[in-house]
Design a protein around this motif. Structure first.
Motif, short mmCIF file in Angstrom:
data_model
loop_
_atom_site.label_atom_id
_atom_site.label_comp_id
_atom_site.label_asym_id
_atom_site.label_seq_id
_atom_site.Cartn_x
_atom_site.Cartn_y
_atom_site.Cartn_z
N GLU A 378 0.84 -1.20 0.00
CA GLU A 378 0.00 0.00 0.00
C GLU A 378 0.87 1.25 0.00
OE1 GLU A 378 -3.52 1.88 -0.41
OE2 GLU A 378 -3.20 -0.30 -0.37
N LEU A 379 1.99 1.22 0.73
CA LEU A 379 2.89 2.37 0.74
C LEU A 379 3.49 2.60 -0.64
CD1 LEU A 379 4.81 1.97 4.15
CD2 LEU A 379 2.82 3.39 3.62
N VAL A 380 3.76 1.53 -1.37
CA VAL A 380 4.27 1.66 -2.74
C VAL A 380 3.23 2.35 -3.62
CG1 VAL A 380 4.91 0.37 -4.81
CG2 VAL A 380 5.86 -0.29 -2.60
N LYS A 381 1.97 1.97 -3.49
CA LYS A 381 0.90 2.58 -4.29
C LYS A 381 0.76 4.07 -3.96
CE LYS A 381 -1.84 -1.66 -4.70
NZ LYS A 381 -3.13 -2.32 -4.34
N LEU A 382 1.00 4.41 -2.69
CA LEU A 382 0.87 5.79 -2.27
C LEU A 382 2.11 6.61 -2.59
CD1 LEU A 382 -0.81 5.26 1.24
CD2 LEU A 382 -1.92 6.02 -0.88
N GLY A 383 3.15 5.98 -3.13
CA GLY A 383 4.37 6.66 -3.48
C GLY A 383 5.26 6.99 -2.30
N ARG A 384 5.06 6.31 -1.17
CA ARG A 384 5.86 6.56 0.03
C ARG A 384 6.97 5.53 0.22
NH1 ARG A 384 1.29 6.65 4.38
NH2 ARG A 384 3.12 6.44 5.74
N PHE A 385 7.00 4.53 -0.63
CA PHE A 385 8.04 3.50 -0.52
C PHE A 385 8.44 3.09 -1.93
CE2 PHE A 385 10.16 -0.43 0.65
CZ PHE A 385 10.71 -0.13 1.88
N ARG A 386 9.73 3.03 -2.18
CA ARG A 386 10.23 2.70 -3.53
C ARG A 386 9.84 1.28 -3.91
NH1 ARG A 386 14.70 5.77 -5.90
NH2 ARG A 386 14.90 3.91 -7.18
N GLU A 387 9.30 1.14 -5.09
CA GLU A 387 8.88 -0.18 -5.55
C GLU A 387 10.08 -1.11 -5.76
OE1 GLU A 387 5.81 -2.13 -8.82
OE2 GLU A 387 6.63 -0.11 -9.15
N ASP A 388 11.18 -0.56 -6.31
CA ASP A 388 12.35 -1.41 -6.55
C ASP A 388 12.98 -1.86 -5.22
OD1 ASP A 388 13.08 1.16 -5.96
OD2 ASP A 388 14.43 1.42 -7.69
N LEU A 389 12.96 -1.00 -4.21
CA LEU A 389 13.47 -1.41 -2.90
C LEU A 389 12.57 -2.46 -2.27
CD1 LEU A 389 15.39 -1.17 -0.50
CD2 LEU A 389 14.03 0.79 0.30
N PHE A 390 11.27 -2.30 -2.46
CA PHE A 390 10.32 -3.29 -1.93
C PHE A 390 10.64 -4.68 -2.46
CE2 PHE A 390 6.33 -5.63 -2.78
CZ PHE A 390 5.99 -5.94 -1.48
N TYR A 391 10.91 -4.78 -3.77
CA TYR A 391 11.19 -6.09 -4.34
C TYR A 391 12.56 -6.62 -3.92
CZ TYR A 391 7.02 -5.50 -7.15
OH TYR A 391 5.72 -5.32 -7.55
N ARG A 392 13.49 -5.72 -3.62
CA ARG A 392 14.79 -6.14 -3.11
C ARG A 392 14.66 -6.75 -1.70
NH1 ARG A 392 19.58 -6.78 -6.05
NH2 ARG A 392 19.64 -5.22 -7.72
N LEU A 393 13.81 -6.15 -0.90
CA LEU A 393 13.64 -6.62 0.48
C LEU A 393 12.72 -7.83 0.57
CD1 LEU A 393 13.14 -3.19 2.30
CD2 LEU A 393 15.16 -4.65 2.42
N ASN A 394 11.75 -7.86 -0.33
CA ASN A 394 10.68 -8.84 -0.23
C ASN A 394 11.04 -10.15 -0.93
OD1 ASN A 394 8.15 -9.48 0.77
ND2 ASN A 394 7.13 -8.97 -1.15
N VAL A 395 12.21 -10.69 -0.61
CA VAL A 395 12.65 -11.95 -1.22
C VAL A 395 11.91 -13.11 -0.55
CG1 VAL A 395 14.61 -13.43 -1.72
CG2 VAL A 395 14.88 -10.94 -1.72
N ILE A 396 12.05 -13.21 0.76
CA ILE A 396 11.29 -14.18 1.55
C ILE A 396 10.53 -13.40 2.59
CG2 ILE A 396 11.39 -16.08 3.20
CD1 ILE A 396 12.03 -17.06 0.51
N ARG A 397 9.22 -13.54 2.61
CA ARG A 397 8.40 -12.84 3.60
C ARG A 397 7.99 -13.84 4.68
NH1 ARG A 397 3.23 -9.05 2.33
NH2 ARG A 397 4.73 -8.36 0.77
N LEU A 398 8.20 -13.45 5.92
CA LEU A 398 7.86 -14.30 7.06
C LEU A 398 6.83 -13.58 7.92
CD1 LEU A 398 8.22 -16.78 8.79
CD2 LEU A 398 10.30 -15.78 9.74
N PRO A 399 5.54 -13.89 7.76
CA PRO A 399 4.51 -13.23 8.56
C PRO A 399 4.41 -13.86 9.95
CG PRO A 399 3.48 -14.72 7.00
CD PRO A 399 4.96 -14.80 6.74
N LEU A 400 4.28 -13.02 10.98
CA LEU A 400 4.13 -13.50 12.35
C LEU A 400 2.66 -13.36 12.76
CD1 LEU A 400 7.28 -12.04 14.16
CD2 LEU A 400 7.01 -14.17 12.87
#
Length: 584
Positions: A378-400
């Motif tokens: 949602e932050l990416v859609k709002l332009g508050r978080f870089r989309e390319d950085l999101f994909y760099r970080l979001n390799v493995i997502r571990l939800p708690l």
């Protein structure tokens, strides 16, 4: 991006392309589609006779040839004979318990992995904590099954292990296993295996009992504080998924994004990933993005040169340099300023950055673990978080999971926090009255585990007596009591009215018509004995169980798993009781 999820069931060869199971008994599932009529062989190792019998029947019905062992030492002897040239074939998969006499399952798994690295081992244990999960994967286990587990899941896991095998090979000749030590060697949980002349017949096991009953076939788990050095506690299925993820990801340098509400333990999980990784001797640096002023974040992360800005009187290393060779945990990554995100992206891409005011690039080797309670998409859609950085970080997502979705973990967590609070206060730990604990389990816990920890500290300081009663609980826990607890006034459960039934609480009564069932039972027993009847316990027990079963099934709408949980049984116990009482 891959969200960690161990609920995906492997496709078996007895399924059609649309996922429907093939029920024709003439159609066989083969290992990697090998055309052979010999069933795959499973070695089953467990010192619990009842569990061993249930599992053996299940896997034989699933088309496997099962060879059972009461201890790992016996299985090791046969494998050692194969190492020395015995003509006996290797099994296709091994399923072993951990805690057994003479040789434990972890030492056995470690030895097998060294000498038969392509032979998959599935480890099961009633001690389903983080340490057991990580140790299992570090000894080379293919998968880890915490008890009680679903029999269908166990069959699917065994099929998955068999169908991922390349050709089996013996690595070396004989050596003695070291049962006193464990290995830090990483498990290759994604290795592929193949037994080339085996086939498996998959059957529909939906009509079998689905749960291994933990009071019959499992050892109770120790919930003492000292048994969980990581502080991550949980027996729920959601937490078992987290434990598996940590076990699989700990030895990988891959970037992990931990998501979850505030207070769910994201930093504890990040620390566990580091402490069980090859980088554990190097620094673990945790940094909360939301706690640092925006104009200081770049200097905090990347450091600065002398004279880079007013007040920069010396050269200073940033967190990336301090974490070189180790792990950098970036908490609340969603609060990172947009300009800093650009610089972080470069570090993730090639491991290089410039200090603030610097002219020379600095090269570091750092594993990044990020965490957030926000919705980054949602932050990416709002332009508050870089989309390319999101994909760099979001390799493995571990939800708690939030605490309110796993109330079964609250008793163990509360015990842990009450013990820790007592140590801080230098007092004896207080015990929670069952009704007080029930109220805590029904509470929403918007602050999650952190809020529960604070409540336990508050109770340690403020509650009088050794037992925490309902009226000792903080006001926020008593504001919206469930209806079945509101029927009993809080003052009736004060510390002045502790039940005297041998330390057990009396049932919560909803009307005077049923409030004296114990007296009615006593009257019936006295009358029966006066009439000369014997074996009255054998008469009363089935009727008692029949009434409770009927009530639980009615309350659950006929759902057996729910009814079993209400009664405190495993589903196979409930199924057996229904058959014994002719209620099926």
């Amino acid at each position: 991006m891959t969200e960690y999820n161990d609920k995906r069931t492997p496709n078996s060869d007895n399924q059609t392309s649309n996922g429907q199971a093939v029920t024709d008994p003439t159609i066989k599932v083969t290992v990697n589609n090998a055309a052979d009529d010999n069933p795959a062989t499973l070695w089953l190792i467990d010192d619990d006779a009842a569990l061993r019998m249930v599992l053996a029947d299940t896997f034989e019905d699933a088309g496997l040839d099962v060879i059972s062992f009461t201890q790992a030492q016996a299985a090791w002897t046969r494998l050692n004979d194969i190492l020395q040239g015995s003509a006996e074939p290797l099994p296709d998969v091994i399923l072993t318990d951990i805690r057994m006499p003479m040789m434990d399952g972890l030492s056995f798994s470690d030895w097998v992995h060294k000498h038969f690295p392509k032979l998959p081992i599935v480890i099961m244990t009633a001690h389903s904590d983080l340490t057991s999960a990580i140790n299992s994967y570090q000894t080379g286990a293919f998968e880890y099954l915490p008890k009680p587990f679903d029999l269908d899941d166990a069959v699917a896991t065994i099929y998955k292990a068999i169908n991922h095998q390349p050709n089996m090979a013996v690595k070396s000749n004989t050596t003695e296993p070291d049962s006193a030590t464990t290995t830090d060697k990483p498990a290759d949980s994604n290795a592929t295996f193949n037994t080339n002349t085996k086939s498996v017949r998959k059957v529909n096991s939906a009509n079998k009992t689905n749960k291994i009953n933990d009071d019959k076939a499992a050892v109770k788990t120790d919930t003492k504080a000292q048994s969980n050095p990581s502080g991550i506690i949980g027996q729920s299925q959601a937490m078992q998924t987290v434990f598996r993820a940590i076990g699989r990801l700990a030895h990988s340098p891959i970037t992990v994004l931990i998501t979850g509400e505030s207070g769910t333990g994201k930093e504890l999980v990040a620390s566990a990933l580091h402490q069980h990784s090859p980088r554990r001797q190097q620094p673990f640096i945790a940094l909360n993005m939301a706690a640092i002023p925006h104009d200081l974040i770049e200097s905090e992360l990347f450091g600065h040169e002398k004279g880079a800005f007013t007040g920069a009187t010396t050269t200073r290393q940033g967190r990336f340099e301090q974490a070189d060779g180790g792990t950098l945990f970036l908490d609340e990554i969603g609060d990172m300023p947009f300009s800093t995100q650009t610089r972080l992206l470069r570090v993730l891409a090639n491991g290089e950055f410039y200090r603030v005011g610097g002219q020379q690039p600095v090269k570091v080797d750092v594993r990044i673990i990020a965490a957030t309670h926000q919705n980054l998409e949602e932050l990416v859609k709002l332009g508050r978080f870089r989309e390319d950085l999101f994909y760099r970080l979001n390799v493995i997502r571990l939800p708690l999971p939030p605490l309110r979705t796993r109330p079964e973990d609250i008793p163990a967590l509360a015990t842990y926090f009450m013990q820790r609070a007592a140590e801080q206060m230098n007092t004896a730990p207080k015990q929670l009255h069952p009704t007080a604990l029930q109220i805590m389990q029904s509470f929403e816990w918007r602050g999650n585990v952190r809020q529960l920890e604070n409540v336990c500290l508050w109770l340690t300081v403020m509650a009088t007596g050794d037992t925490v009663m309902v009226d000792d609980l903080p006001p926020e826990l008593l504001e919206n009591l469930p209806s079945h607890l509101e029927a009993q006034p809080a003052h009736s459960l004060s510390s002045q009215d502790i039940p005297q039934n041998h330390g057990q609480p009396s049932p919560v009564h909803h009307s005077s018509d049923v409030s004296n069932w114990q007296q009615a039972l006593a009257t019936w027993a006295e009358q029966s004995l006066e009439q000369g009847e014997t074996d009255i316990l054998q008469v009363a027990t089935p009727e008692f169980e029949r009434i409770l079963l009927t009530a639980a099934l009615k309350h659950s709408g006929g759902k057996k798993i729910v009814a079993a949980n209400l009664l405190g049984w495993g589903r196979n116990t409930l199924t057996r009781k229904l058959q014994q009482l002719d209620m099926s």
